[in-house]
Design an enzyme around this catalytic site. Structure first.
Site, PDB file in Angstrom:
ATOM      1  N   SER A 139      89.235  40.875  24.789  1.00 10.38           N
ATOM      2  CA  SER A 139      89.773  40.619  23.643  1.00 10.38           C
ATOM      3  C   SER A 139      89.138  39.445  22.990  1.00 10.38           C
ATOM      4  CB  SER A 139      91.341  40.909  23.590  1.00 10.38           C
ATOM      5  OG  SER A 139      91.853  40.280  22.273  1.00 10.38           O
ATOM      6  N   TYR A 152      99.346  36.986  26.538  1.00  7.56           N
ATOM      7  CA  TYR A 152      98.171  38.105  26.393  1.00  7.56           C
ATOM      8  C   TYR A 152      97.102  37.117  26.372  1.00  7.56           C
ATOM      9  CZ  TYR A 152      95.286  41.778  24.148  1.00  7.56           C
ATOM     10  OH  TYR A 152      94.224  42.489  23.864  1.00  7.56           O
TER      11      TYR A 152
HETATM   12  N1  LIG Z   1      94.517  47.319  20.115  1.00  4.99           N
HETATM   13  C1  LIG Z   1      93.874  46.184  19.562  1.00  4.99           C
HETATM   14  O1  LIG Z   1      94.164  45.389  18.592  1.00  4.99           O
HETATM   15  C2  LIG Z   1      93.070  45.385  20.797  1.00  4.99           C
HETATM   16  C3  LIG Z   1      92.193  44.487  20.410  1.00  4.99           C
HETATM   17  C4  LIG Z   1      91.311  43.803  21.505  1.00  4.99           C
HETATM   18  C5  LIG Z   1      91.516  44.135  22.943  1.00  4.99           C
HETATM   19  N2  LIG Z   1      92.187  45.343  23.090  1.00  4.99           N
HETATM   20  C6  LIG Z   1      92.293  45.699  24.529  1.00  4.99           C
HETATM   21  O2  LIG Z   1      91.866  47.090  24.661  1.00  4.99           O
HETATM   22  C7  LIG Z   1      92.647  47.795  25.696  1.00  4.99           C
HETATM   23  C8  LIG Z   1      92.909  49.191  25.282  1.00  4.99           C
HETATM   24  O3  LIG Z   1      93.748  48.683  24.205  1.00  4.99           O
HETATM   25  P1  LIG Z   1      94.608  49.769  23.141  1.00  4.99           P
HETATM   26  O4  LIG Z   1      94.895  49.213  21.947  1.00  4.99           O
HETATM   27  O5  LIG Z   1      93.969  51.162  23.377  1.00  4.99           O
HETATM   28  O6  LIG Z   1      96.049  50.186  24.044  1.00  4.99           O
HETATM   29  P2  LIG Z   1      96.997  51.390  24.064  1.00  4.99           P
HETATM   30  O7  LIG Z   1      96.843  52.144  22.835  1.00  4.99           O
HETATM   31  O8  LIG Z   1      98.383  50.683  24.328  1.00  4.99           O
HETATM   32  O9  LIG Z   1      96.575  51.905  25.454  1.00  4.99           O
HETATM   33  C9  LIG Z   1      96.711  51.249  26.638  1.00  4.99           C
HETATM   34  C10 LIG Z   1      96.199  52.064  27.596  1.00  4.99           C
HETATM   35  O10 LIG Z   1      96.324  51.303  29.206  1.00  4.99           O
HETATM   36  C11 LIG Z   1      97.314  52.216  29.851  1.00  4.99           C
HETATM   37  N3  LIG Z   1      97.969  51.250  30.880  1.00  4.99           N
HETATM   38  C12 LIG Z   1      98.812  50.372  30.332  1.00  4.99           C
HETATM   39  N4  LIG Z   1      99.443  49.788  31.305  1.00  4.99           N
HETATM   40  C13 LIG Z   1      99.006  50.312  32.328  1.00  4.99           C
HETATM   41  C14 LIG Z   1      99.360  50.226  33.732  1.00  4.99           C
HETATM   42  N5  LIG Z   1     100.328  49.175  34.238  1.00  4.99           N
HETATM   43  N6  LIG Z   1      98.668  50.877  34.746  1.00  4.99           N
HETATM   44  C15 LIG Z   1      97.779  51.856  34.267  1.00  4.99           C
HETATM   45  N7  LIG Z   1      97.457  52.080  32.896  1.00  4.99           N
HETATM   46  C16 LIG Z   1      97.911  51.243  32.122  1.00  4.99           C
HETATM   47  C17 LIG Z   1      98.350  52.857  29.126  1.00  4.99           C
HETATM   48  O11 LIG Z   1      98.604  54.129  29.680  1.00  4.99           O
HETATM   49  P3  LIG Z   1     100.126  54.183  30.221  1.00  4.99           P
HETATM   50  O12 LIG Z   1     100.988  53.394  29.537  1.00  4.99           O
HETATM   51  O13 LIG Z   1     100.259  56.013  30.161  1.00  4.99           O
HETATM   52  O14 LIG Z   1      99.849  53.784  31.759  1.00  4.99           O
HETATM   53  C18 LIG Z   1      97.158  53.224  27.906  1.00  4.99           C
HETATM   54  O15 LIG Z   1      96.290  54.668  28.388  1.00  4.99           O
HETATM   55  C19 LIG Z   1      93.463  46.840  26.462  1.00  4.99           C
HETATM   56  O16 LIG Z   1      92.881  46.038  27.373  1.00  4.99           O
HETATM   57  C20 LIG Z   1      93.959  45.875  25.135  1.00  4.99           C
HETATM   58  O17 LIG Z   1      94.201  44.530  25.646  1.00  4.99           O
HETATM   59  C21 LIG Z   1      93.099  46.089  22.182  1.00  4.99           C
END
Ligand SMILES: NC(=O)c1ccc[n+]([C@@H]2O[C@H](COP(=O)([O-])OP(=O)(O)OC[C@H]3O[C@@H](n4cnc5c(N)ncnc54)[C@H](OP(=O)(O)O)[C@@H]3O)[C@@H](O)[C@H]2O)c1
Length: 255
Positions: A139, A152
């Site tokens: 991120s 985070y």
């Molecule tokens: N959205 C943003 O603005 C943003 C910006 C920069 C970076 N990111 C990064 O991109 C990545 C994906 O983010 P996203 O926004 O797509 O998030 P999201 O929509 O909340 O999806 C997160 C995914 O991670 C899984 N997950 C969470 N905790 C877990 C655990 N303990 N064990 C196994 N799986 C787990 C969730 O599935 P379950 O809950 O079913 O386990 C879900 O499939 C993350 O690393 C996030 O930090 C996001």
């Protein structure tokens, strides 16, 4: 990409992970794709229509043995693993004084420790193959500070360190390790953060969303598909064995 690959995507159930699988599963090379997260129903939905074989592994990636077990299952099914995309993550939006030990530990467990364990587990396999691609969705919070995300930001800074160190160590084995550091991406994670902030500030979700968009270089939120494309780009452009890094340019040149 010019050959069928064996690919593992974590956090594949929704958001960025889902977009990554959606793009990969339509490739005519019929990649073998393993998906993991805790919610099995979302994983089953994500792999519908995949052209190649798929493997659904529902598990909590923060459990100590799970990364090893997941890697073992993929290798048992397909004899090796070419690409691992470490995307699973969590974010709690909290004032620093409200960031409990439980939030701190949970955030580091999924955003830092789990990716480290996955990389540790897959390294012997990729060394034997003399090739491998590791891509971590970190991120922008791994490169700079931001209010209300102490845990985070700490977890993402730490995983950037894991990527930088392992990229240097593993490059000579034909393994590239890279991180993507996106800004705000329009996903369920972002919506969850907006709800918390709306409750704290009294602003509407739309007002907050617009304010976040304005903070970004393009004046808008990124889409999951844009991040997915960038992640997949690391698979193909890493074919030379040269690790690349979006932020620091020299990491793969150190031997
Ligand atoms: N959205 C943003 O603005 C943003 C910006 C920069 C970076 N990111 C990064 O991109 C990545 C994906 O983010 P996203 O926004 O797509 O998030 P999201 O929509 O909340 O999806 C997160 C995914 O991670 C899984 N997950 C969470 N905790 C877990 C655990 N303990 N064990 C196994 N799986 C787990 C969730 O599935 P379950 O809950 O079913 O386990 C879900 O499939 C993350 O690393 C996030 O930090 C996001």
């Amino acid at each position: 990409m010019d050959r069928q690959l064996r690919i593992l995507v974590t956090g594949a159930g929704r958001g960025i992970g889902k977009a990554i699988v959606s793009q990969l599963k339509n490739d005519p090379l019929k990649h073998k794709i393993a998906v993991t997260a805790r919610t099995e129903s979302e994983l089953n939905e994500v792999v519908i229509g995949a052209l190649g074989e798929t493997l659904v592994i529902a598990a909590d990636a923060t459990s100590v043995n799970i990364p090893n077990e997941i890697i073992s299952k993929v290798v048992a099914a397909w004899g090796g693993i070419d690409v691992i995309i470490l995307n699973a993550g969590e974010a709690d939006v909290q004032k620093i004084e409200d960031t409990t030990d439980a939030i701190w530990e949970k955030t580091l467990a999924i955003n830092t420790t789990a990716p480290f364990r996955f990389i540790r587990a897959v390294t012997p396999i990729m060394k034997t193959q003399n090739s491998g691609r590791v891509i971590v969705i970190a991120s922008i919070a791994g490169l700079m500070g931001e209010a209300f995300v102490t845990a985070y930001a700490a977890s993402k800074h730490a995983v950037v360190g894991v990527v930088r160190a392992s990229a240097v160590e593993l490059n000579k084995y034909g393994i590239t390790v890279n991180a993507l550091c996106p800004g705000y991406v329009d996903t369920p994670m972002l919506d969850k953060g907006l709800d918390v902030t709306a409750a704290r500030t009294g602003k509407t979700r739309d007002e907050l969303r617009a304010a976040l968009a304005l903070k970004q270089p393009g004046g808008r939120l990124l889409t999951s598909d844009e991040v997915a494309s960038a992640a997949i780009d690391f698979i193909s452009n890493g074919e030379t064995g040269q690790a690349r890094w979006l932020d620091a340019t020299t990491i793969g040149e150190k031997k």
